[in-house]
Design a protein around this motif. Structure first.
Motif, PDB file in Angstrom:
ATOM      1  N   HIS A 209       7.101   2.476   3.739  1.00 24.25           N
ATOM      2  CA  HIS A 209       7.928   2.837   2.591  1.00 24.25           C
ATOM      3  C   HIS A 209       8.541   1.586   1.966  1.00 24.25           C
ATOM      4  N   THR A 210       8.863   1.670   0.678  1.00 23.95           N
ATOM      5  CA  THR A 210       9.674   0.635   0.040  1.00 23.95           C
ATOM      6  C   THR A 210      11.002   1.256  -0.375  1.00 23.95           C
ATOM      7  N   ALA A 211      12.028   0.426  -0.375  1.00 20.34           N
ATOM      8  CA  ALA A 211      13.369   0.947  -0.622  1.00 20.34           C
ATOM      9  C   ALA A 211      13.553   1.419  -2.064  1.00 20.34           C
ATOM     10  N   SER A 212      12.868   0.770  -3.000  1.00 14.45           N
ATOM     11  CA  SER A 212      12.985   1.161  -4.403  1.00 14.45           C
ATOM     12  C   SER A 212      11.689   0.835  -5.120  1.00 14.45           C
ATOM     13  N   GLU A 213      11.642   1.164  -6.410  1.00 14.04           N
ATOM     14  CA  GLU A 213      10.417   1.047  -7.200  1.00 14.04           C
ATOM     15  C   GLU A 213       9.812  -0.350  -7.132  1.00 14.04           C
ATOM     16  N   PHE A 214      10.651  -1.375  -7.183  1.00  9.29           N
ATOM     17  CA  PHE A 214      10.124  -2.733  -7.283  1.00  9.29           C
ATOM     18  C   PHE A 214      10.378  -3.577  -6.029  1.00  9.29           C
ATOM     19  N   ASP A 215      10.770  -2.935  -4.947  1.00  6.61           N
ATOM     20  CA  ASP A 215      10.966  -3.691  -3.706  1.00  6.61           C
ATOM     21  C   ASP A 215       9.645  -4.075  -3.051  1.00  6.61           C
ATOM     22  N   GLY A 216       8.569  -3.434  -3.453  1.00  9.26           N
ATOM     23  CA  GLY A 216       7.286  -3.728  -2.837  1.00  9.26           C
ATOM     24  C   GLY A 216       6.519  -4.817  -3.558  1.00  9.26           C
ATOM     25  N   GLU A 217       7.221  -5.811  -4.081  1.00 12.79           N
ATOM     26  CA  GLU A 217       6.556  -6.866  -4.852  1.00 12.79           C
ATOM     27  C   GLU A 217       5.934  -7.929  -3.965  1.00 12.79           C
ATOM     28  N   GLN A 218       6.347  -8.022  -2.711  1.00 11.65           N
ATOM     29  CA  GLN A 218       5.876  -9.099  -1.852  1.00 11.65           C
ATOM     30  C   GLN A 218       5.279  -8.545  -0.558  1.00 11.65           C
ATOM     31  N   ASN A 219       4.347  -9.309  -0.006  1.00 17.85           N
ATOM     32  CA  ASN A 219       3.871  -9.063   1.360  1.00 17.85           C
ATOM     33  C   ASN A 219       4.802  -9.779   2.333  1.00 17.85           C
ATOM     34  N   THR A 220       5.193  -9.084   3.379  1.00 20.21           N
ATOM     35  CA  THR A 220       6.145  -9.667   4.327  1.00 20.21           C
ATOM     36  C   THR A 220       5.683  -9.423   5.756  1.00 20.21           C
ATOM     37  N   LEU A 221       5.774 -10.462   6.583  1.00 13.72           N
ATOM     38  CA  LEU A 221       5.479 -10.368   8.014  1.00 13.72           C
ATOM     39  C   LEU A 221       6.601 -11.037   8.779  1.00 13.72           C
ATOM     40  N   THR A 222       7.270 -10.286   9.645  1.00  9.68           N
ATOM     41  CA  THR A 222       8.320 -10.874  10.476  1.00  9.68           C
ATOM     42  C   THR A 222       7.704 -11.397  11.766  1.00  9.68           C
ATOM     43  N   ARG A 223       8.197 -12.510  12.222  1.00 13.27           N
ATOM     44  CA  ARG A 223       7.673 -13.130  13.443  1.00 13.27           C
ATOM     45  C   ARG A 223       8.557 -12.765  14.633  1.00 13.27           C
ATOM     46  N   ASP A 224       8.782 -11.481  14.840  1.00 15.19           N
ATOM     47  CA  ASP A 224       9.593 -11.016  15.959  1.00 15.19           C
ATOM     48  C   ASP A 224       8.706 -10.766  17.174  1.00 15.19           C
ATOM     49  N   ALA A 225       9.350 -10.351  18.286  1.00 16.39           N
ATOM     50  CA  ALA A 225       8.575 -10.030  19.487  1.00 16.39           C
ATOM     51  C   ALA A 225       7.552  -8.947  19.178  1.00 16.39           C
ATOM     52  N   VAL A 226       7.964  -7.962  18.397  1.00 14.57           N
ATOM     53  CA  VAL A 226       7.031  -6.980  17.838  1.00 14.57           C
ATOM     54  C   VAL A 226       6.981  -7.251  16.338  1.00 14.57           C
ATOM     55  N   PRO A 227       5.904  -7.826  15.837  1.00 14.69           N
ATOM     56  CA  PRO A 227       5.851  -8.146  14.405  1.00 14.69           C
ATOM     57  C   PRO A 227       5.898  -6.894  13.546  1.00 14.69           C
ATOM     58  N   VAL A 228       6.612  -7.012  12.435  1.00 22.14           N
ATOM     59  CA  VAL A 228       6.745  -5.909  11.484  1.00 22.14           C
ATOM     60  C   VAL A 228       6.192  -6.366  10.141  1.00 22.14           C
ATOM     61  N   VAL A 229       5.414  -5.487   9.518  1.00 25.93           N
ATOM     62  CA  VAL A 229       4.719  -5.822   8.281  1.00 25.93           C
ATOM     63  C   VAL A 229       5.144  -4.872   7.175  1.00 25.93           C
ATOM     64  N   ALA A 230       5.304  -5.417   5.968  1.00 26.29           N
ATOM     65  CA  ALA A 230       5.457  -4.601   4.766  1.00 26.29           C
ATOM     66  C   ALA A 230       4.506  -5.148   3.712  1.00 26.29           C
ATOM     67  N   MET A 231       3.693  -4.265   3.145  1.00 29.83           N
ATOM     68  CA  MET A 231       2.700  -4.678   2.154  1.00 29.83           C
ATOM     69  C   MET A 231       3.214  -4.465   0.737  1.00 29.83           C
ATOM     70  N   GLN A 232       2.618  -5.185  -0.190  1.00 30.16           N
ATOM     71  CA  GLN A 232       2.867  -4.894  -1.592  1.00 30.16           C
ATOM     72  C   GLN A 232       2.518  -3.436  -1.872  1.00 30.16           C
ATOM     73  N   SER A 233       3.372  -2.778  -2.623  1.00 28.10           N
ATOM     74  CA  SER A 233       3.115  -1.379  -2.951  1.00 28.10           C
ATOM     75  C   SER A 233       2.059  -1.271  -4.048  1.00 28.10           C
ATOM     76  N   LYS A 234       1.652  -0.052  -4.350  1.00 31.85           N
ATOM     77  CA  LYS A 234       0.745   0.279  -5.447  1.00 31.85           C
ATOM     78  C   LYS A 234      -0.632  -0.359  -5.297  1.00 31.85           C
ATOM     79  N   GLY A 235      -1.049  -0.529  -4.032  1.00 30.62           N
ATOM     80  CA  GLY A 235      -2.415  -0.942  -3.774  1.00 30.62           C
ATOM     81  C   GLY A 235      -2.757  -2.350  -4.201  1.00 30.62           C
ATOM     82  N   ARG A 236      -1.775  -3.247  -4.190  1.00 32.18           N
ATOM     83  CA  ARG A 236      -2.045  -4.612  -4.647  1.00 32.18           C
ATOM     84  C   ARG A 236      -2.554  -5.524  -3.534  1.00 32.18           C
ATOM     85  N   SER A 237      -2.404  -5.115  -2.290  1.00 33.67           N
ATOM     86  CA  SER A 237      -2.880  -5.906  -1.160  1.00 33.67           C
ATOM     87  C   SER A 237      -3.336  -4.979  -0.046  1.00 33.67           C
ATOM     88  N   LEU A 238      -4.210  -5.491   0.789  1.00 34.80           N
ATOM     89  CA  LEU A 238      -4.565  -4.858   2.057  1.00 34.80           C
ATOM     90  C   LEU A 238      -3.986  -5.692   3.189  1.00 34.80           C
TER      91      LEU A 238
END
Length: 518
Positions: A224-253
């Protein structure tokens, strides 16, 4: 006696020859190891490739209003199909919230949005979708419609275990830490050695969920993204369990490469080669700068073509880095996470592109038919409020201004839709006509005539009061950045810069000397 013997010899010889009308069965061909190898190899492959999409929000592709816009289901399909040409098994998984972009639809939106959801479902089937989680937006038209699409689904709280070469991959759909923990335990009990959590929440919520517990998962994808335009970036956290958020609206795999050691064991996250990571980051910056230059209004066509060629070269270099097979960094099981931005220069899968083209051809006709049968005119302006009068009325007093508008892209706004057959797509029309869905404006696709293009009143507001009594005080709007970004927003015009674009719409009698209020 000799005749009898000769006859017996002839009969004997004939008996050994098959007759033309009764062909003797041919012996079975010897085993063909090459033909039988793929299935056996797939089950014992020393790795696998996983592709994930999420939060597609009903997007078959970008709107195309700007140059080099990312996205498109046909480009995503090409990436998946191309990976399947290799020796490793490939799984494609969707995280949900993909069929629709809004929780509620207006009646006029229903034909288009349902047709689009069916097109997405067809594309997913063509891509060999393994399973998809169910998000809230997927039920915009009800669970019955969603289920009628016939896609393999993973309900909230459910677990799916899939073969992936010599290992098994577990998928867990959850919206809380406890759900991740319980689902991971079930997946591992079913033989999964690599477990992915499809978390029905935002990046921040997913991080909190895994920080409160080891969770038992190897990777978490925030779907999920928090709002309409929060999904503008691809994000990967480097935690013990990595967490990923993709660009919304099919802009990235998201691409996850699994590599297996001699015996199953815990998966460790591999870093792609540091030099490659640095080069990808550098290329990202260069591509962003190049996009801003290519989209600069008034750029010389020859210079634009040169820059576009250079951008194509940079994008191809980055793509090669992002899709190159990874070399295991150790003897045990490992995984590496990479984003694959779906750049405009990447190829499209012909089969899925045909699905998109069929949608484009159908939906305009469907919307126009709906408007003729059910459309309602916009309400009239309230008493004393201004009404739309059209550019011709403005030109009577502002003859020197009209050529400025005619030389701008605003004058070509409707034609740009006609050129690609999208003039009756509800996602596009609003920013390409004057007075869309406003009192006294145009609310029906079958009554757009006379309101085409971004006219004077798109920026200055309805002009009847000003026409009746020309005065600077009764111009409804003094356009500034807040007016422009209603259409030139991050989605449709991601490279928009007010200070750069503004001079391109100024001219004699149109702010060139007296300026424009910001």
């Amino acid at each position: 006696m000799r005749r009898l013997v000769a006859g017996l010899l002839v009969l004997s010889a004939l008996a050994g020859c098959p007759r033309k009308d009764v062909r003797a069965p041919e012996p079975a061909p010897p085993p063909n190891p090459a033909a039988e190898a793929p299935a056996a190899q797939a089950s014992q492959a020393p790795g696998a490739i996983l592709f994930f999409s999420a939060d597609v929000r009903g997007y078959l592709g970008p709107c195309g209003c700007s140059e080099n816009m990312r996205g498109g289901i046909a480009r995503a399909a090409f990436q998946v199909r191309e990976a399947r040409q290799g020796a490793l098994p490939v799984l494609f998984v969707d995280g949900g919230d993909s069929l629709f972009g809004e929780p509620h639809l207006k009646p006029e939106q229903v034909p288009q949005e349902e047709r689009k959801a069916r097109a997405l479902a067809e594309a997913y089937r063509d891509m060999g979708l393994a399973v998809r989680a169910v998000g809230e937006l997927d039920d915009t038209r009800g669970a019955g419609f969603r289920q009628s699409l016939g896609l393999p689904e993973l309900a909230s709280g459910a677990v799916k275990v899939l073969p992936a070469g010599a290992r098994k991959v577990g998928l867990v759909s959850a919206s809380a830490s406890a759900g991740l923990v319980q689902g991971a335990a079930r997946a591992r009990a079913a033989g999964a050695t690599f477990v992915v959590g499809l978390f029905r929440g935002t990046l921040a919520e997913a991080q909190r969920a895994v920080s409160s517990s080891a969770a038992g998962v190897d990777l978490v994808i925030a779907t999920h993204t928090a709002s309409e335009f929060d999904g503008e970036q691809n994000t990967l956290t480097r935690d013990a369990v990595p967490v990923v958020a993709m660009q919304s609206k099919g802009r990235s795999l998201l691409r996850v490469d699994l590599t297996y050691g001699p015996t199953p064991g815990p998966f460790t996250q591999q870093r792609t080669a540091e030099d490659s990571e640095r080069e990808v980051t550098s290329l990202d910056r260069r591509l962003a700068l190049m996009d801003a230059e290519i989209n600069r209004p008034g750029i010389d066509p020859q210079l634009k073509a040169l820059k576009q060629d250079k951008r194509t070269e940079l994008a191809a270099r980055r793509q090669a880095l992002l899709t190159a097979p990874l070399t295991p960094t150790g003897e045990g099981d490992g995984f590496a996470v990479r984003f694959v931005p779906l750049e405009s220069t990447l190829p499209s899968d012909p089969q899925v592109q045909a699905v998109v083209n069929a949608y484009d051809a159908d939906v305009g006709k469907m919307n126009l038919e709906w408007a003729r049968a059910h459309g309602q005119d916009c309400p009239a302006p309230a008493k004393g409020q201004a009404a739309f009068v059209g550019n011709a009325a403005c030109a009577e007093c502002h003859a020197e201004t009209l050529p400025v508008w005619e030389g701008s892209k605003h004058h070509q706004a409707w034609k740009t839709l006609e050129d690609v057959g999208k003039q009756f797509h509800l996602n596009c029309t609003g920013c390409h006509v004057t007075g869309w869905q406003q009192p006294g404006g145009v609310c029906r696709l079958d009554k757009v005539a006379g309101r085409e293009n971004v006219g004077c009143e798109s920026c200055h507001g309805p002009g009847s009061l000003h026409v009746e009594d020309p005065s600077p005080t009764n111009v409804i709007a003094q356009p500034g950045q807040t007016v422009c970004v209603t259409c030139h927003n991050p989605e449709n015009s991601p490279h928009f810069d007010f200070a750069t674009y503004l001079p391109k719409v100024l001219g004699p009698g149109h702010g060139a000397t007296r300026g424009v209020k910001q």
